[in-house]
Scaffold this motif. Sequence first.
Motif, PDB file in Angstrom:
ATOM      1  N   SER A 226      25.277  23.308  19.538  1.00 47.82           N
ATOM      2  CA  SER A 226      24.462  24.451  19.172  1.00 47.82           C
ATOM      3  C   SER A 226      24.644  24.824  17.701  1.00 47.82           C
ATOM      4  O   SER A 226      25.579  24.401  17.036  1.00 47.82           O
ATOM      5  CB  SER A 226      24.833  25.660  20.048  1.00 47.82           C
ATOM      6  N   ARG A 227      23.715  25.655  17.218  1.00 44.14           N
ATOM      7  CA  ARG A 227      23.857  26.222  15.873  1.00 44.14           C
ATOM      8  C   ARG A 227      24.814  27.408  15.940  1.00 44.14           C
ATOM      9  O   ARG A 227      24.713  28.249  16.821  1.00 44.14           O
ATOM     10  CB  ARG A 227      22.504  26.670  15.335  1.00 44.14           C
ATOM     11  N   VAL A 228      25.716  27.459  14.972  1.00 43.31           N
ATOM     12  CA  VAL A 228      26.704  28.530  14.891  1.00 43.31           C
ATOM     13  C   VAL A 228      26.512  29.272  13.571  1.00 43.31           C
ATOM     14  O   VAL A 228      26.510  28.651  12.507  1.00 43.31           O
ATOM     15  CB  VAL A 228      28.145  27.977  14.972  1.00 43.31           C
ATOM     16  N   SER A 229      26.351  30.587  13.643  1.00 42.04           N
ATOM     17  CA  SER A 229      26.192  31.406  12.442  1.00 42.04           C
ATOM     18  C   SER A 229      27.529  32.058  12.107  1.00 42.04           C
ATOM     19  O   SER A 229      28.073  32.811  12.916  1.00 42.04           O
ATOM     20  CB  SER A 229      25.125  32.479  12.668  1.00 42.04           C
ATOM     21  N   VAL A 230      28.050  31.769  10.909  1.00 43.69           N
ATOM     22  CA  VAL A 230      29.305  32.354  10.440  1.00 43.69           C
ATOM     23  C   VAL A 230      28.963  33.481   9.472  1.00 43.69           C
ATOM     24  O   VAL A 230      28.315  33.248   8.448  1.00 43.69           O
ATOM     25  CB  VAL A 230      30.194  31.305   9.754  1.00 43.69           C
ATOM     26  N   LEU A 231      29.383  34.709   9.795  1.00 45.51           N
ATOM     27  CA  LEU A 231      28.972  35.903   9.059  1.00 45.51           C
ATOM     28  C   LEU A 231      30.142  36.424   8.232  1.00 45.51           C
ATOM     29  O   LEU A 231      31.218  36.694   8.771  1.00 45.51           O
ATOM     30  CB  LEU A 231      28.502  36.979  10.038  1.00 45.51           C
ATOM     31  N   ILE A 232      29.929  36.599   6.912  1.00 45.26           N
ATOM     32  CA  ILE A 232      31.019  36.997   6.016  1.00 45.26           C
ATOM     33  C   ILE A 232      30.544  38.113   5.089  1.00 45.26           C
ATOM     34  O   ILE A 232      29.675  37.881   4.245  1.00 45.26           O
ATOM     35  CB  ILE A 232      31.508  35.812   5.163  1.00 45.26           C
ATOM     36  N   PRO A 233      31.111  39.322   5.217  1.00 41.14           N
ATOM     37  CA  PRO A 233      30.862  40.351   4.201  1.00 41.14           C
ATOM     38  C   PRO A 233      31.766  40.100   2.993  1.00 41.14           C
ATOM     39  O   PRO A 233      32.929  39.707   3.145  1.00 41.14           O
ATOM     40  CB  PRO A 233      31.244  41.651   4.924  1.00 41.14           C
ATOM     41  N   THR A 234      31.240  40.273   1.784  1.00 41.12           N
ATOM     42  CA  THR A 234      32.029  39.963   0.588  1.00 41.12           C
ATOM     43  C   THR A 234      31.933  41.068  -0.451  1.00 41.12           C
ATOM     44  O   THR A 234      30.956  41.818  -0.508  1.00 41.12           O
ATOM     45  CB  THR A 234      31.554  38.648  -0.066  1.00 41.12           C
TER      46      THR A 234
END
Length: 791
Positions: free
Chosen positions: A403-411
């Motif tokens: 599957s597609r995996v979305s990695v979310l990062i606030p910077t």
Amino acid sequence: MSQNPSVSLIVRTKDRPKLLKDALRSIAGQVYRPIEVVLVNDGGCDLDISEIKNILGDVSLIYIRLGKNTGRANAGNAGIEHARGDYIGFLDDDDDLCPDHVSTLIGFLNQSEYKVVYSDAFFVFKEYDTEACEFKGRRKELAFSRDFDYDLLVFENYIPFMCLLFSRDVFLDLHGLDVTLDLYEDWDALIRIGEKYPFHHIKRTTAYYNQWSSDFQISQDNRNQKYLEQSYMRVISKHLDKITPERIRRYMSRHVYTRNLVKEKESLVVNLSAEIERKDAALRESNSRKDMLSSEIRELQALLHESNALIHAMRDTLGWRVLERYRRLRNRILSTPSARRVKDSLFAKGLSVFKNQGFKATLRKANKKLLFNKSVKRASIPIEIPPPPSYVVQETEGNPLLSRVSVLIPTKNAGEEFDYVLRKITQQEGIGEIELIIVDSGSEDSTVKIAREYTDNVFQIASGDFHHAGTRNFAAEKASGEFLVFTVQDAVPVSTQWLFKLLSPIHQGKASAVSARQIPRSDADLFSCWSYWSHNIKYLGCDHDSLSNNSLFDDFDALDLQSKRSLAKLDSVSLGIRKAVFDEYKYISEYAEDFDLGIRLIHDNHTLLFQSSNAVIHSHNRPALYFLKRSYTDTTALWNLLHMKRRANPPDAILEALSFAYSGLKICLSPLLQEDWRMRNPSDAVSTVIDCLAHRIHGIHAIAQPPEGDQMVDEFFKPIPPVYHKKMISEFYTEVQAVSRSFADFTSRYSSVHEIETDLVQSIYKLFCLTAGHYLAANSVDQVHSLQRGV
């Protein structure tokens, strides 16, 4: 005499003595006593009662012989009428019980208010073995194993009658099995019993429900599908008053849900089949390549053997031996530093021998001295080629997650190391596709530039718009992956399997959300290492993988703070969750947003998994004042989130007491910097400082002109007068003492203060600030907004 309640097991039989004996042996093998068997012969052949008693041993027997076949219901009623046990169960003559069947069921009934309990059974599908002339079990599968649901029971006969144990008074209320039903009389009885008494389900297999051909199955004897349908409709018609519109709606909703699950399963099967076919094709190609290489190796080995044989043959020839002697003679002559002198000497000696003894003597002398000298003779050694190296493919444990995996990062101002973090994330293995979602809140360095080298999904917001929950929700809205992974800008995966390990339990349906632990960086200071050890390992129990769900407790809201935090310990630094689940819940709380999400998931019967076996590297070396602010903010958020009551003391009075305690601490820390303390044990040094603080803060009088301490903490307390508030001082010191005791235990691994001198002093200031922030938040309800800024 036994104090255990007695159990009656009713066995109905007809014309199957061999199967009956097997069923009775399973009763005799029960570990529980006392048991009696009420055997009802429903018009069948004569039975050898003496043999049956011998099989049963110490199990008592009540034998009832009916003159003609009267049906299952009537035979069952005859058994109930003659049963003397406190509890009653049933066993068909072609089924078997596990040895712990009765003990498992009655063990629960004796300790609860329930009157009906049931376990699980295996369907055992048997076929006749013509060679052995007997039936043998070919396969088995779990039968139903569903918790009690009366709505479902009205429509489906899903509880095997043999799995149940009833309190005797249940059958007194039942007034017997319905003799007008010659099939499904047990289901009808359960519908009537279940209307009045709830059943308890023990998820343990304690029986074997044997499935035979129609010639051997009593309940299916000589009955076709149409007859079964008619029998089903007779029971349904009898209980039409219970089939309400609401009950139909719930039942159909369950069917729709099941149908959707089946469709999802079929889709998964199709995808898995395609994946298996791809793997099979790759395996076939690999095997073909392997066969080709093996063939080439065999050809090379054959050529090698031929070459070795040829070399041996050449060495055995006269020409080769003469040539070898010539070479050795030449090398012997030319190998000395004074080759000229050697040649002259040898020539002179040879000429002298030739003159005095002749040519043959000269040749023999040369052979002896030069050609066959042991120091230069070489053995014939066959040439060997080492085998080719083994090419080992390191495969991901388990099937890859396609599957597609979305990695979310606030910077914000992530720095140059952000490139390394993104590179480690994009190099993850076992994942179909990785989608990076970066939300930057006002970075002034190269963060945005670095992010755009890895993804086009870079979104910028104003610095003041950052919100721990809102910003992450915004990132999730932009994501298109089936799975979401929340992390931060400076968390480094420990391996290329981090994402796969994080998401596999969710993909397999074992958990709804998964978090991995944090490991301090190699440059983490003493306080950071202690914080991780004390909070994560000692307090939250993060030293092992653990599942959390509603089955572990009766009432989550009634648990203490530590238990709640341990059970709902999701962590936004490394958190995986299915996007569909997150979209339903989202983050809400400004602080402790991950813990709040964990609480809500647990309340709704989701399972959470914490992985100690999977991790990211993440830690910060913060100044002491940061921990005062952070502890105040975290405590305020957590206690509000859990509706914990905070004491309503004036914040100014608490800050005055903390200022007084801080003045005393600075005086007590001064000796740590002196030479005679440097070789002391750090644990003893910490304890001495805390004992000193007790004397100082209980001295009542304000401490005049204390020495300088931590610069930022000095500035914070500078406008706050140190005032002795006895109760607050005493309470605060108790908390400082408890935290310091844990810290002292941690520092015992060091041999002297000298090893950690600077770190030790700063760590004690941080301990003080950490405790001060917590105490201020827990004991005042007025918000100190200045402490929440910058966290």
